[in-house]
Scaffold this motif. Structure first.
Motif, PDB file in Angstrom:
ATOM      1  N   LYS A  45      13.939   0.518  -3.259  1.00 52.09           N
ATOM      2  CA  LYS A  45      12.503   1.196  -4.511  1.00 52.09           C
ATOM      3  C   LYS A  45      12.126  -0.041  -4.325  1.00 52.09           C
ATOM      4  O   LYS A  45      10.837   1.182  -5.226  1.00 52.09           O
ATOM      5  N   ARG A  46      12.292  -0.910  -4.460  1.00 51.30           N
ATOM      6  CA  ARG A  46      11.247  -1.900  -5.197  1.00 51.30           C
ATOM      7  C   ARG A  46      10.417  -2.017  -3.259  1.00 51.30           C
ATOM      8  O   ARG A  46       9.289  -2.181  -4.441  1.00 51.30           O
ATOM      9  N   ASN A  47      10.382  -1.869  -2.780  1.00 46.42           N
ATOM     10  CA  ASN A  47       9.719  -1.060  -1.457  1.00 46.42           C
ATOM     11  C   ASN A  47       8.839  -0.569  -1.647  1.00 46.42           C
ATOM     12  O   ASN A  47       7.274  -0.326  -1.165  1.00 46.42           O
ATOM     13  N   LEU A  48       9.489   0.835  -2.070  1.00 46.11           N
ATOM     14  CA  LEU A  48       8.648   1.793  -2.141  1.00 46.11           C
ATOM     15  C   LEU A  48       7.458   2.237  -2.718  1.00 46.11           C
ATOM     16  O   LEU A  48       6.165   1.844  -3.383  1.00 46.11           O
ATOM     17  N   ARG A  49       8.143   0.706  -3.932  1.00 45.91           N
ATOM     18  CA  ARG A  49       6.808   1.099  -5.549  1.00 45.91           C
ATOM     19  C   ARG A  49       5.748   0.320  -4.770  1.00 45.91           C
ATOM     20  O   ARG A  49       5.001   0.035  -5.468  1.00 45.91           O
ATOM     21  N   LYS A  50       5.800  -0.560  -3.969  1.00 43.49           N
ATOM     22  CA  LYS A  50       4.578  -1.709  -3.640  1.00 43.49           C
ATOM     23  C   LYS A  50       4.054  -1.086  -2.798  1.00 43.49           C
ATOM     24  O   LYS A  50       3.152  -1.522  -3.356  1.00 43.49           O
ATOM     25  N   GLN A  51       4.310  -0.426  -2.224  1.00 42.09           N
ATOM     26  CA  GLN A  51       3.851   0.646  -0.965  1.00 42.09           C
ATOM     27  C   GLN A  51       2.854   1.376  -1.834  1.00 42.09           C
ATOM     28  O   GLN A  51       1.806   1.394  -1.369  1.00 42.09           O
ATOM     29  N   GLY A  52       3.510   1.845  -2.659  1.00 44.12           N
ATOM     30  CA  GLY A  52       2.865   3.008  -3.965  1.00 44.12           C
ATOM     31  C   GLY A  52       1.178   2.039  -4.920  1.00 44.12           C
ATOM     32  O   GLY A  52       0.516   2.960  -4.758  1.00 44.12           O
ATOM     33  N   VAL A  53       1.975   0.644  -4.933  1.00 42.25           N
ATOM     34  CA  VAL A  53       0.319   0.275  -5.433  1.00 42.25           C
ATOM     35  C   VAL A  53      -0.417  -0.334  -4.480  1.00 42.25           C
ATOM     36  O   VAL A  53      -1.186  -0.678  -4.853  1.00 42.25           O
ATOM     37  N   GLU A  54      -0.010  -0.318  -3.430  1.00 46.43           N
ATOM     38  CA  GLU A  54      -0.596  -1.153  -2.373  1.00 46.43           C
ATOM     39  C   GLU A  54      -1.379   0.752  -1.417  1.00 46.43           C
ATOM     40  O   GLU A  54      -3.460   0.077  -1.964  1.00 46.43           O
ATOM     41  N   GLU A  55      -1.268   1.616  -2.406  1.00 50.91           N
ATOM     42  CA  GLU A  55      -2.126   2.410  -1.763  1.00 50.91           C
ATOM     43  C   GLU A  55      -2.998   2.593  -2.793  1.00 50.91           C
ATOM     44  O   GLU A  55      -3.666   3.516  -3.085  1.00 50.91           O
ATOM     45  N   LEU A  56      -2.697   2.679  -3.863  1.00 50.76           N
ATOM     46  CA  LEU A  56      -3.091   2.514  -5.307  1.00 50.76           C
ATOM     47  C   LEU A  56      -4.705   1.742  -5.221  1.00 50.76           C
ATOM     48  O   LEU A  56      -5.832   2.797  -5.766  1.00 50.76           O
ATOM     49  N   ARG A  57      -4.179   0.468  -4.902  1.00 51.99           N
ATOM     50  CA  ARG A  57      -5.873  -0.120  -4.889  1.00 51.99           C
ATOM     51  C   ARG A  57      -6.969  -0.061  -3.819  1.00 51.99           C
ATOM     52  O   ARG A  57      -7.113  -0.163  -4.055  1.00 51.99           O
ATOM     53  N   GLN A  58      -5.753   0.852  -2.598  1.00 51.43           N
ATOM     54  CA  GLN A  58      -7.132   1.057  -1.259  1.00 51.43           C
ATOM     55  C   GLN A  58      -7.805   2.318  -1.928  1.00 51.43           C
ATOM     56  O   GLN A  58      -9.027   2.159  -1.445  1.00 51.43           O
ATOM     57  N   LEU A  59      -6.908   3.201  -2.353  1.00 49.51           N
ATOM     58  CA  LEU A  59      -7.701   3.868  -2.919  1.00 49.51           C
ATOM     59  C   LEU A  59      -8.984   3.976  -4.412  1.00 49.51           C
ATOM     60  O   LEU A  59     -10.574   4.323  -4.310  1.00 49.51           O
ATOM     61  N   TRP A  60      -8.140   2.736  -5.165  1.00 45.10           N
ATOM     62  CA  TRP A  60      -9.126   1.980  -6.172  1.00 45.10           C
ATOM     63  C   TRP A  60     -10.358   2.243  -5.009  1.00 45.10           C
ATOM     64  O   TRP A  60     -12.082   2.372  -5.728  1.00 45.10           O
ATOM     65  N   GLN A  61     -10.210   0.933  -4.415  1.00 42.18           N
ATOM     66  CA  GLN A  61     -10.960   0.209  -3.934  1.00 42.18           C
ATOM     67  C   GLN A  61     -11.860   1.515  -2.994  1.00 42.18           C
ATOM     68  O   GLN A  61     -13.843   0.813  -3.057  1.00 42.18           O
ATOM     69  N   GLU A  62     -11.707   2.362  -2.326  1.00 38.98           N
ATOM     70  CA  GLU A  62     -12.442   3.165  -1.651  1.00 38.98           C
ATOM     71  C   GLU A  62     -12.547   3.935  -2.442  1.00 38.98           C
ATOM     72  O   GLU A  62     -14.897   4.127  -1.820  1.00 38.98           O
ATOM     73  N   ALA A  63     -12.817   4.368  -4.055  1.00 36.34           N
ATOM     74  CA  ALA A  63     -13.467   4.807  -5.034  1.00 36.34           C
ATOM     75  C   ALA A  63     -14.533   3.986  -5.241  1.00 36.34           C
ATOM     76  O   ALA A  63     -15.632   4.481  -5.295  1.00 36.34           O
ATOM     77  N   LEU A  64     -14.656   2.981  -5.657  1.00 30.65           N
ATOM     78  CA  LEU A  64     -15.570   1.888  -5.478  1.00 30.65           C
ATOM     79  C   LEU A  64     -17.092   1.696  -5.189  1.00 30.65           C
ATOM     80  O   LEU A  64     -17.619   1.998  -5.010  1.00 30.65           O
ATOM     81  N   ALA A  65     -16.048   1.520  -3.365  1.00 38.94           N
ATOM     82  CA  ALA A  65     -17.675   1.425  -2.578  1.00 38.94           C
ATOM     83  C   ALA A  65     -18.407   2.932  -1.677  1.00 38.94           C
ATOM     84  O   ALA A  65     -19.124   2.587  -1.376  1.00 38.94           O
ATOM     85  N   ASP A  66     -17.063   3.693  -3.124  1.00 41.14           N
ATOM     86  CA  ASP A  66     -17.919   5.374  -2.583  1.00 41.14           C
ATOM     87  C   ASP A  66     -19.813   5.668  -3.878  1.00 41.14           C
ATOM     88  O   ASP A  66     -19.054   5.716  -4.564  1.00 41.14           O
TER      89      ASP A  66
END
Length: 79
Positions: A45-66
């Motif tokens: 569960k902890r690993n899935l949560r970390k993975q989800g946070v990383e995916e959100l971070r990546q999407l946020w960075q992509e949105a900022l760069a767009d």
């Protein structure tokens, strides 16, 4: 289990009762097995949560760069 280290864990009475019930019901051979499975589940569960946070971070960075203008929405509340 070749590398096993014994530790002591303090649990509230309610949790101890749940562990003992699981062992008494034959679901597990020992209290240690209950705790090991709980830790495996927690780790997953902890690993899935970390993975989800990383995916959100990546999407946020992509949105900022767009730099595209995006999509204009109609306001349903406007007259």
């Amino acid at each position: 289990m070749p590398n096993v280290e014994k530790i002591s864990v303090a649990l509230p009475p309610e949790m101890v009762a749940v562990v003992r019930q699981a062992v008494d019901a034959g679901e597990y051979a020992s209290s240690s097995e209950v705790v090991r499975e709980a830790l495996r589940d927690w780790t997953q569960k902890r690993n899935l949560r970390k993975q989800g946070v990383e995916e959100l971070r990546q999407l946020w960075q992509e949105a900022l760069a767009d730099k595209s203008p995006g999509i204009r929405l109609k306001r349903s509340w406007a007259p």
